[in-house]
Write a protein that holds these residues in place. Sequence first.
Motif, mmCIF file in Angstrom:
data_model
loop_
_atom_site.group_PDB
_atom_site.id
_atom_site.type_symbol
_atom_site.label_atom_id
_atom_site.label_comp_id
_atom_site.label_asym_id
_atom_site.label_seq_id
_atom_site.Cartn_x
_atom_site.Cartn_y
_atom_site.Cartn_z
ATOM 1 N N SER A 3 0.849 -1.197 0.000
ATOM 2 C CA SER A 3 0.000 0.000 0.000
ATOM 3 C C SER A 3 0.874 1.233 0.000
ATOM 4 O O SER A 3 1.866 1.312 0.726
ATOM 5 C CB SER A 3 -0.900 -0.007 1.237
ATOM 6 O OG SER A 3 -1.674 1.144 1.297
ATOM 7 N N PRO A 4 0.537 2.276 -0.823
ATOM 8 C CA PRO A 4 1.401 3.439 -0.940
ATOM 9 C C PRO A 4 1.369 4.379 0.251
ATOM 10 O O PRO A 4 2.189 5.261 0.355
ATOM 11 C CB PRO A 4 0.853 4.145 -2.184
ATOM 12 C CG PRO A 4 -0.563 3.723 -2.265
ATOM 13 C CD PRO A 4 -0.592 2.321 -1.744
ATOM 14 N N ALA A 5 0.388 4.233 1.142
ATOM 15 C CA ALA A 5 0.322 5.139 2.283
ATOM 16 C C ALA A 5 -0.496 4.485 3.377
ATOM 17 O O ALA A 5 -1.133 3.461 3.191
ATOM 18 C CB ALA A 5 -0.285 6.474 1.868
ATOM 19 N N THR A 6 -0.488 5.099 4.561
ATOM 20 C CA THR A 6 -1.244 4.584 5.684
ATOM 21 C C THR A 6 -2.280 5.599 6.107
ATOM 22 O O THR A 6 -2.390 6.673 5.538
ATOM 23 C CB THR A 6 -0.289 4.285 6.857
ATOM 24 O OG1 THR A 6 0.425 5.476 7.177
ATOM 25 C CG2 THR A 6 0.705 3.198 6.486
ATOM 26 N N LYS A 41 3.620 20.612 -3.596
ATOM 27 C CA LYS A 41 3.196 19.872 -2.411
ATOM 28 C C LYS A 41 1.715 19.534 -2.547
ATOM 29 O O LYS A 41 0.868 20.414 -2.569
ATOM 30 C CB LYS A 41 3.419 20.703 -1.147
ATOM 31 C CG LYS A 41 4.873 20.927 -0.789
ATOM 32 C CD LYS A 41 4.986 21.689 0.524
ATOM 33 C CE LYS A 41 6.444 21.893 0.923
ATOM 34 N NZ LYS A 41 6.551 22.655 2.195
ATOM 35 N N VAL A 42 1.432 18.255 -2.634
ATOM 36 C CA VAL A 42 0.071 17.786 -2.890
ATOM 37 C C VAL A 42 -0.330 16.799 -1.804
ATOM 38 O O VAL A 42 0.460 15.932 -1.418
ATOM 39 C CB VAL A 42 -0.024 17.083 -4.259
ATOM 40 C CG1 VAL A 42 -1.465 16.694 -4.564
ATOM 41 C CG2 VAL A 42 0.533 17.964 -5.360
ATOM 42 N N VAL A 43 -1.569 16.929 -1.337
ATOM 43 C CA VAL A 43 -2.132 15.937 -0.434
ATOM 44 C C VAL A 43 -3.441 15.445 -1.047
ATOM 45 O O VAL A 43 -4.236 16.229 -1.557
ATOM 46 C CB VAL A 43 -2.352 16.498 0.992
ATOM 47 C CG1 VAL A 43 -3.314 17.674 0.991
ATOM 48 C CG2 VAL A 43 -2.836 15.396 1.931
ATOM 49 N N LEU A 119 2.880 5.703 -7.980
ATOM 50 C CA LEU A 119 3.676 6.664 -8.743
ATOM 51 C C LEU A 119 3.616 8.048 -8.115
ATOM 52 O O LEU A 119 4.630 8.759 -8.031
ATOM 53 C CB LEU A 119 3.179 6.717 -10.190
ATOM 54 C CG LEU A 119 3.509 5.506 -11.071
ATOM 55 C CD1 LEU A 119 2.734 5.586 -12.385
ATOM 56 C CD2 LEU A 119 5.005 5.441 -11.343
ATOM 57 N N ALA A 120 2.417 8.467 -7.681
ATOM 58 C CA ALA A 120 2.272 9.797 -7.087
ATOM 59 C C ALA A 120 3.102 9.925 -5.821
ATOM 60 O O ALA A 120 3.770 10.948 -5.597
ATOM 61 C CB ALA A 120 0.799 10.089 -6.799
ATOM 62 N N THR A 121 3.100 8.893 -4.970
ATOM 63 C CA THR A 121 3.888 8.962 -3.744
ATOM 64 C C THR A 121 5.383 8.947 -4.048
ATOM 65 O O THR A 121 6.176 9.592 -3.347
ATOM 66 C CB THR A 121 3.541 7.803 -2.790
ATOM 67 O OG1 THR A 121 3.741 6.557 -3.451
ATOM 68 C CG2 THR A 121 2.091 7.904 -2.332
ATOM 69 N N GLY A 124 6.491 12.317 -4.495
ATOM 70 C CA GLY A 124 6.401 13.194 -3.335
ATOM 71 C C GLY A 124 5.007 13.588 -2.893
ATOM 72 O O GLY A 124 4.864 14.331 -1.917
ATOM 73 N N ALA A 125 3.972 13.111 -3.568
ATOM 74 C CA ALA A 125 2.611 13.417 -3.127
ATOM 75 C C ALA A 125 2.321 12.680 -1.820
ATOM 76 O O ALA A 125 2.803 11.573 -1.590
ATOM 77 C CB ALA A 125 1.601 13.016 -4.196
ATOM 78 N N THR A 126 1.530 13.312 -0.969
ATOM 79 C CA THR A 126 1.067 12.685 0.264
ATOM 80 C C THR A 126 -0.329 12.136 0.023
ATOM 81 O O THR A 126 -1.227 12.875 -0.382
ATOM 82 C CB THR A 126 1.023 13.708 1.418
ATOM 83 O OG1 THR A 126 2.334 14.217 1.650
ATOM 84 C CG2 THR A 126 0.489 13.066 2.688
#
Length: 390
Positions: A3-6, A41-43, A119-121, A124-126
């Motif tokens: 998973s790319p994020a938590t 900087k993207v979230v 790819l986005a993470t 550097g995307a959050t």
Amino acid sequence: MPSPATSAPQKMPAELYDCAIIGGGVAGLTLALQLAQAGRKVVLFEKETYPFHRVCGEYISMENYDFLCRLGVPLAEMDLPKMTRFTVSSPTGEALHHPLDIGGLGITRYVLDQLLARLATEYGATIWEGTKVTDVGFADEQFTISVAGGATYQARTACGAWGKHANLDSKLQRSFLEPSRQGRQFVAVKYHLQIDHFPQDLVEMHNFRDGYCGLSPVPGGLTNCSYISDVRNLRAHGNSVAEMERQVLMQNPLLRPYLQEAQREGNPPIVISQITFRERSTVDAHVLMLGDAAGTIAPLAGNGMSMGMNASFLLHGLLLEFLEGRISRAELEQQYTRAWRRLLLLRITAGRFIHQFFGRPSLTTLAIQVLKRVPGLTNQVLKLTHGRSY
């Protein structure tokens, strides 16, 4: 694939994001990826956790091929089925067979969305998965994004890519929800079938009373089966999807064998309701809308994924101009609205018009008979509902 994020932490981050994106479908993810590749900087907030299935035809028009490749999606290496012809039938079984000149690829959202998120993470995307946005506020040229659990985030711009319907539509008091604009409501269902020898170059669209069903190949030897029906069909059969299929969808003699004989892949059907095709706005309370949040196209008449990616490409350039101080917020909103309408409104309008024919036995049969006699007219209809490479 990990998973790319938590899940999001419960304290407020210190930084101010350039852009906050609500919704992690193809529109939101491709926008996040483009902005991250530009060093912004993207979230992005997604209420589900990747990978997961979505109600979707899982057909990507070839107009998006070059765009996705530029973003880093290795389409050429993925051995995806390519569709170059289609069949459409009326509820009585009257059928039209025609080449699909622009063509399309079959890819599951289970794979594509997670790939785009990764790819986005990497750029550097959050991305906060399993995170539901509860409110969006705007004051002093800055957005405050509130999420379930109490955390808040600040951003210079905010984009809504949450799909066809979300609680935020009500929070923002969007005009398409006004009672005076209420109209027919639809339910959509999607699952994968194991159909022996289903052609890998074919899209089939089969009408039934007050609805239509699409069949198209996806990797793994599976066939995507997704359909949309007037919600009254479901209610008339005790809110049972299986009973509605037996009593309504299977009345089409060309669709019946697939639903009767094919084996379903292990995952249960996905069902979404409260779908409408009413006109929507591209900007509400300074939130910039894209994908289905900006405007839905009837599935049989067009390609929602392609439109979402088109809009993300259009919007990311304007966002960069705003973030670099070359245009004002008012100019950003005005230029995006004009450009979006110029690029996509005709496709949506054509889709709504075509949608009026489908699901109505006599009208659909008549339309198919006319199109069979005038192949050039079929080509014109296809051009209205597809775009060009970008």
